[in-house]
Design a protein around this motif. Structure first.
Motif, PDB file in Angstrom:
ATOM      1  N   THR A  37       0.844  -1.189   0.000  1.00  0.00           N
ATOM      2  CA  THR A  37       0.000   0.000   0.000  1.00  0.00           C
ATOM      3  C   THR A  37       0.883   1.244   0.000  1.00  0.00           C
ATOM      4  OG1 THR A  37      -0.120  -0.058   2.409  1.00  0.00           O
ATOM      5  CG2 THR A  37      -1.887  -1.156   1.198  1.00  0.00           C
ATOM      6  N   LEU A  38       0.348   2.296  -0.581  1.00  0.00           N
ATOM      7  CA  LEU A  38       1.095   3.551  -0.648  1.00  0.00           C
ATOM      8  C   LEU A  38       1.024   4.290   0.680  1.00  0.00           C
ATOM      9  CD1 LEU A  38       0.215   5.159  -4.106  1.00  0.00           C
ATOM     10  CD2 LEU A  38       2.398   4.282  -3.357  1.00  0.00           C
ATOM     11  N   LYS A  39       2.127   4.889   1.030  1.00  0.00           N
ATOM     12  CA  LYS A  39       2.154   5.763   2.200  1.00  0.00           C
ATOM     13  C   LYS A  39       1.522   7.091   1.784  1.00  0.00           C
ATOM     14  CE  LYS A  39       6.384   3.660   3.864  1.00  0.00           C
ATOM     15  NZ  LYS A  39       7.817   3.823   4.064  1.00  0.00           N
ATOM     16  N   PRO A  40       0.989   7.848   2.730  1.00  0.00           N
ATOM     17  CA  PRO A  40       0.348   9.128   2.369  1.00  0.00           C
ATOM     18  C   PRO A  40       1.288  10.096   1.651  1.00  0.00           C
ATOM     19  CG  PRO A  40      -0.215   8.513   4.620  1.00  0.00           C
ATOM     20  CD  PRO A  40       0.782   7.526   4.140  1.00  0.00           C
ATOM     21  N   GLU A  41       2.556  10.130   2.034  1.00  0.00           N
ATOM     22  CA  GLU A  41       3.486  11.041   1.365  1.00  0.00           C
ATOM     23  C   GLU A  41       3.767  10.593  -0.078  1.00  0.00           C
ATOM     24  OE1 GLU A  41       5.816   8.306   4.133  1.00  0.00           O
ATOM     25  OE2 GLU A  41       4.238   9.754   4.449  1.00  0.00           O
ATOM     26  N   GLU A  42       3.750   9.270  -0.332  1.00  0.00           N
ATOM     27  CA  GLU A  42       3.939   8.773  -1.703  1.00  0.00           C
ATOM     28  C   GLU A  42       2.734   9.127  -2.571  1.00  0.00           C
ATOM     29  OE1 GLU A  42       6.686   4.794  -1.282  1.00  0.00           O
ATOM     30  OE2 GLU A  42       4.581   4.646  -0.685  1.00  0.00           O
ATOM     31  N   LYS A  43       1.543   8.998  -1.996  1.00  0.00           N
ATOM     32  CA  LYS A  43       0.331   9.346  -2.732  1.00  0.00           C
ATOM     33  C   LYS A  43       0.312  10.846  -3.049  1.00  0.00           C
ATOM     34  CE  LYS A  43      -4.525   8.396  -2.872  1.00  0.00           C
ATOM     35  NZ  LYS A  43      -5.017   7.095  -3.198  1.00  0.00           N
ATOM     36  N   ALA A  44       0.730  11.656  -2.089  1.00  0.00           N
ATOM     37  CA  ALA A  44       0.791  13.108  -2.303  1.00  0.00           C
ATOM     38  C   ALA A  44       1.811  13.448  -3.385  1.00  0.00           C
ATOM     39  CB  ALA A  44       1.138  13.812  -0.998  1.00  0.00           C
ATOM     40  N   GLU A  45       2.910  12.704  -3.432  1.00  0.00           N
ATOM     41  CA  GLU A  45       3.932  12.928  -4.468  1.00  0.00           C
ATOM     42  C   GLU A  45       3.368  12.644  -5.858  1.00  0.00           C
ATOM     43  OE1 GLU A  45       8.251  11.101  -5.871  1.00  0.00           O
ATOM     44  OE2 GLU A  45       7.395  10.493  -3.944  1.00  0.00           O
TER      45      GLU A  45
ATOM     46  N   VAL B  15      -2.593   9.254 -12.443  1.00  0.00           N
ATOM     47  CA  VAL B  15      -2.519   8.951 -11.010  1.00  0.00           C
ATOM     48  C   VAL B  15      -2.540   7.440 -10.803  1.00  0.00           C
ATOM     49  CG1 VAL B  15      -3.811   9.075  -8.830  1.00  0.00           C
ATOM     50  CG2 VAL B  15      -3.465  11.134 -10.191  1.00  0.00           C
ATOM     51  N   ALA B  16      -3.436   6.756 -11.510  1.00  0.00           N
ATOM     52  CA  ALA B  16      -3.504   5.292 -11.393  1.00  0.00           C
ATOM     53  C   ALA B  16      -2.195   4.652 -11.850  1.00  0.00           C
ATOM     54  CB  ALA B  16      -4.673   4.753 -12.214  1.00  0.00           C
ATOM     55  N   LEU B  17      -1.625   5.163 -12.941  1.00  0.00           N
ATOM     56  CA  LEU B  17      -0.356   4.644 -13.424  1.00  0.00           C
ATOM     57  C   LEU B  17       0.755   4.876 -12.406  1.00  0.00           C
ATOM     58  CD1 LEU B  17       1.402   3.433 -15.698  1.00  0.00           C
ATOM     59  CD2 LEU B  17       1.671   5.761 -16.578  1.00  0.00           C
ATOM     60  N   GLY B  18       0.811   6.071 -11.858  1.00  0.00           N
ATOM     61  CA  GLY B  18       1.833   6.381 -10.860  1.00  0.00           C
ATOM     62  C   GLY B  18       1.708   5.514  -9.622  1.00  0.00           C
ATOM     63  N   GLU B  19       0.469   5.275  -9.175  1.00  0.00           N
ATOM     64  CA  GLU B  19       0.262   4.421  -8.001  1.00  0.00           C
ATOM     65  C   GLU B  19       0.649   2.978  -8.301  1.00  0.00           C
ATOM     66  OE1 GLU B  19      -3.793   5.042  -6.860  1.00  0.00           O
ATOM     67  OE2 GLU B  19      -3.342   6.980  -5.907  1.00  0.00           O
TER      68      GLU B  19
ATOM     69  N   ILE C 170       2.929   2.015 -10.432  1.00  0.00           N
ATOM     70  CA  ILE C 170       4.391   1.957 -10.487  1.00  0.00           C
ATOM     71  C   ILE C 170       4.975   1.957  -9.082  1.00  0.00           C
ATOM     72  CG2 ILE C 170       6.453   3.273 -11.151  1.00  0.00           C
ATOM     73  CD1 ILE C 170       4.890   4.108 -13.685  1.00  0.00           C
ATOM     74  N   LYS C 171       4.428   2.794  -8.198  1.00  0.00           N
ATOM     75  CA  LYS C 171       4.943   2.890  -6.833  1.00  0.00           C
ATOM     76  C   LYS C 171       4.671   1.620  -6.033  1.00  0.00           C
ATOM     77  CE  LYS C 171       6.184   7.351  -6.272  1.00  0.00           C
ATOM     78  NZ  LYS C 171       7.475   7.742  -5.777  1.00  0.00           N
ATOM     79  N   THR C 172       3.534   0.960  -6.294  1.00  0.00           N
ATOM     80  CA  THR C 172       3.177  -0.230  -5.501  1.00  0.00           C
ATOM     81  C   THR C 172       3.647  -1.535  -6.140  1.00  0.00           C
ATOM     82  OG1 THR C 172       1.017  -0.357  -6.578  1.00  0.00           O
ATOM     83  CG2 THR C 172       1.151   0.864  -4.498  1.00  0.00           C
ATOM     84  N   LYS C 173       4.308  -1.472  -7.262  1.00  0.00           N
ATOM     85  CA  LYS C 173       4.782  -2.698  -7.920  1.00  0.00           C
ATOM     86  C   LYS C 173       5.761  -3.427  -7.005  1.00  0.00           C
ATOM     87  CE  LYS C 173       7.131  -4.410 -11.981  1.00  0.00           C
ATOM     88  NZ  LYS C 173       7.849  -4.057 -13.198  1.00  0.00           N
ATOM     89  N   PRO C 174       5.548  -4.731  -6.818  1.00  0.00           N
ATOM     90  CA  PRO C 174       6.462  -5.472  -5.946  1.00  0.00           C
ATOM     91  C   PRO C 174       7.873  -5.480  -6.524  1.00  0.00           C
ATOM     92  CG  PRO C 174       4.626  -6.847  -6.661  1.00  0.00           C
ATOM     93  CD  PRO C 174       4.510  -5.557  -7.353  1.00  0.00           C
ATOM     94  N   ARG C 175       8.828  -5.286  -5.665  1.00  0.00           N
ATOM     95  CA  ARG C 175      10.216  -5.283  -6.098  1.00  0.00           C
ATOM     96  C   ARG C 175      10.827  -6.648  -5.813  1.00  0.00           C
ATOM     97  NH1 ARG C 175       9.912  -0.060  -3.281  1.00  0.00           N
ATOM     98  NH2 ARG C 175       9.622   1.477  -4.921  1.00  0.00           N
ATOM     99  N   ASN C 176      11.498  -7.192  -6.810  1.00  0.00           N
ATOM    100  CA  ASN C 176      12.108  -8.514  -6.644  1.00  0.00           C
ATOM    101  C   ASN C 176      13.501  -8.409  -6.104  1.00  0.00           C
ATOM    102  OD1 ASN C 176       9.808  -9.647  -7.588  1.00  0.00           O
ATOM    103  ND2 ASN C 176      10.518  -9.840  -9.685  1.00  0.00           N
TER     104      ASN C 176
END
Length: 179
Positions: free
Chosen positions: A141-149, A167-171, A173-179
């Motif tokens: 899940t996105l942190k509030p500061e990441e969502k604001a960014e 916004v959906a694309l940015g979210e 990308i930010k929430t994509k699991p990192r391997n």
């Protein structure tokens, strides 16, 4: 006089079959090859393979898939072989009556009298063959500061639909699991 008519019709040159112009559907081109390949496994009805998720239901299709239909010599119904992982075999076993009913509805008659379950490991040598979807990693899940960014990055976009898509694309990308 009838002999003269037959001579006229036979003396006319035969027209060559006109080839169709444009694109051809892949299913039409490959239908005979697909039919032959599926008949080797006993599938007289290829729809069972191609529409398995619709026939068995998505919950069963995620954990099991049809492998073979075997016919007995007496012709008293066929045996459908399903492939599943060892852990999911009890779940599939529990739903065999519903699966058999749905498959027979596809055939239009009681073609399948028995269902045999074959188990395989979910990983290792059987992985490319198993066809089971591996569990997708959970998105964080996105942190509030990441969502604001993300929102501040697209704030200057005037079109509301485009801004929402960005916004959906940015979210994502930010929430994509990192391997």
């Amino acid at each position: 006089m009838s002999a003269a008519k037959t001579q006229k019709t036979t003396s006319q040159p035969k027209r060559a079959k006109r080839l169709s112009r444009g694109f051809a559907q892949t299913g039409g081109i490959l239908s005979t090859q697909i039919r032959k390949a599926s008949e080797k496994r006993g599938f007289s009805e290829t729809r069972l393979l191609t529409h398995w998720a619709e026939i068995a239901g998505t919950s069963i299709a995620k954990i099991a898939r049809p492998v073979k239909v075997g016919y007995t010599r007496q012709g008293m119904g066929a045996t459908l072989t399903l492939l599943t992982t060892g852990a999911n075999a009890p779940m599939v076993q529990m739903q065999l009556p519903q699966i058999k009913e749905r498959v027979n509805a596809t055939y239009g008659y009681a073609a399948i009298s028995r269902i045999h379950i074959t188990q395989t490991s979910p990983t290792g040598f059987a992985e490319p063959q198993s066809g089971f979807d591996p569990e997708t990693p959970k998105k964080r899940t996105l942190k509030p500061e990441e969502k604001a960014e993300v929102l501040s990055t697209v704030s200057n976009v005037e079109n509301e639909g485009l801004r929402a898509a960005l916004v959906a694309l940015g979210e994502n990308i930010k929430t994509k699991p990192r391997n």
